[in-house]
Scaffold this active site. Sequence first.
Site, PDB file in Angstrom:
ATOM      1  N   GLU A 200       5.509  -2.558  10.034  1.00  0.00           N
ATOM      2  CA  GLU A 200       5.985  -3.665   9.208  1.00  0.00           C
ATOM      3  C   GLU A 200       7.482  -3.863   9.397  1.00  0.00           C
ATOM      4  OE1 GLU A 200       5.032  -2.849   5.175  1.00  0.00           O
ATOM      5  OE2 GLU A 200       2.944  -3.478   5.361  1.00  0.00           O
ATOM      6  N   HIS A 235      10.717   8.175   0.324  1.00  0.00           N
ATOM      7  CA  HIS A 235       9.715   7.145   0.013  1.00  0.00           C
ATOM      8  C   HIS A 235       8.887   7.500  -1.217  1.00  0.00           C
ATOM      9  CE1 HIS A 235      10.695   5.155   3.753  1.00  0.00           C
ATOM     10  NE2 HIS A 235      10.455   6.267   4.411  1.00  0.00           N
ATOM     11  N   ARG A 292      -6.072   3.303  -8.641  1.00  0.00           N
ATOM     12  CA  ARG A 292      -6.097   4.454  -9.555  1.00  0.00           C
ATOM     13  C   ARG A 292      -5.009   4.258 -10.600  1.00  0.00           C
ATOM     14  NH1 ARG A 292      -1.419   6.730  -7.860  1.00  0.00           N
ATOM     15  NH2 ARG A 292      -0.963   6.734  -5.642  1.00  0.00           N
TER      16      ARG A 292
END
Length: 666
Positions: A200, A235, A292
């Site tokens: 990306e 991250h 979730r």
Amino acid sequence: MIRKLLIANRGEISCRVMKTAQRMGIRTVAVYSDADSDALHVKMADEAVHIGGAPSKDSYLRAEHIIEVAKRLGVDAIHPGYGFLSENARFCRLCEQNDIIFVGPPVGAIEAMGSKSAAKQIMEKAGVPLVPGYHGDDQSVETLRSSAQSMGYPVLLKAAAGGGGKGMRQVWSDDEFDAALDAAKREAQSSFGDDIMLVEKYLTQPRHVEIQVFCDQHGNGVYLFERDCSVQRRHQKVIEEAPAPGMTEQLRSAMGEAALKAAQAINYVGAGTVEFLLDSDGQFYFMEMNTRLQVEHPVTEMITGVDLVEWQLRVASKEPLPLQQSELKLHGHAFEARVYAEDPDNDFLPATGHLRLLRPPLENRHVRVDTGVLEGDDVSVYYDPMIAKLVVWDEDRTKALARLAKALTEYHIDGVTTNVNFLYNLATTPAFMDAQLSTNFITEHEAAIFHRDASEHNGLLPVAALYLLLDQQNKVPQQQDDRFSPWQQHNAWRANEQHVQSLTLRLNDDDFDLRVKRLDNGYSIDYQNQTFVCHGELSGNSLIANVDGHRSEFVVVEHESGHSLFAPGEALRFTRVMPDLGLDDDTGHDAGFTAPMNGTVVALAVEPGQMVDKDQTLMIMEAMKMEHALKAPSRGKVTEFFYQPGDLVDGGAELLAFEADQGASS
């Protein structure tokens, strides 16, 4: 309604689910590994069952075995928490096949979002805005590199099956690509059993804003506003907040509707999170959907008054959503700080150890602590090193942030290195207080967050010295028949001389030489032309210190390597340095290349005898779900590797022998 619930998880999230389930009158079942036999979630549950060895693959990832336990105990439903089997479509299908309710979305939704590349394609068809990138099936190095070149660097390599920052690498130039791809694929295979990658375009100043969505089995869906999770390291999120600063009602509505569109595109049911990158121009792009409950869900609960776990259990029981979109109201502001056993000064290296002291701030309507550990527990190498989630709320961001800072000063942990001081520094950094947020925040404001100047600790010198002096006096063994004898005093008594002694303290890694004079009611402590007049009281771990008329309270803990002093905003390790009497055996040997903790050797990056440059990677280890690279301290060569890929290594073990090039400068 669910009557008996098994939580297929451990630690903080297992405890958090149990609290709601038990409040609702639902009986709970915990599962545990060898390492968790005495864990808090085991003690909290109505029943607990051992499911295997300490490694996750031998316990918490044993899907069939967990199903067998659930059937044997007559369980109605399984809540997977987050991590482990929470987004495992196969486990969801096993629950369905055995008539056990899976507290989460249907199999099809998990499968649709389980692959990041497939998810992008679904979102594109649904009209959800996407970051430019390659999400195709051709996984050749040439195709992936060509995609990166065509969209322009920097790019982000991401594991298609990934999450939590695993299998992810930033690439800033073409010559970095191959090494970054190898590392990302290796980490993805280790974490998810799948090394498919996507590429990306990397936005350089984005914010990470996510929308909490909830859908029932009757076609209803709502979004419970947004969370800003921009502040990250490796991250992974560090401090989250809700609502996102600077969010307009128009942008909130647009992002919320896009998130619901994403959920409806895969017939979603239950709690889910749609994550977006919000660019500085106000444009937002779909990043991924987590099928979730999120780690940071408490901040949404605090600003909405909704118990998301209760909603999960009710929706899983086929009840409709308790509220419609128009009935949801946003009130106040909340922060969540993730308290980890890790070393921020060493690239956030995960830490292990024994929790000798664990004193969280007192909980009230403004402060909440979600944890899965108790004082006396061990932080092991086998699982994520999270100690707790500290959550605070108040009427606006400024007030909530002040509560967060105060609560962090009251969080006392000893026995393992933690990020509490780092969190306090981050939360009180002017840029954070002004909400100048981006995913690069920690890197950009490193100088303001990390305090390494030894002079900053000078104000605590007299406090540490006072503690040692009071502690020394308290430990004097008094003989009943001679308690007034000067030989029984530990106060530097000298015949016909002033009561003066030298005292050397080591604060963190710095030594300070002090001179102490005994006064009638306390001590005079001299350091570099400064004089501090001190007195105080010591009772157990609690120290009340009065330094030059300033009275403060501290907590001090003694351990095998010295002491830890907990002051507002920081924890300081100190020890008394005893005089050098020439008896030490200083061999001058280098500590060498040792394993920072228990782990597994992943790869050898060079050949024995190969000449390498300074900072070149020599070996890669994996520990606590993260990779750690050992690098050359100078130009030289590895003469021997003591371990091979796949070998398990104990913390402190010597890993390799390195010979520096005598003609090179380190």
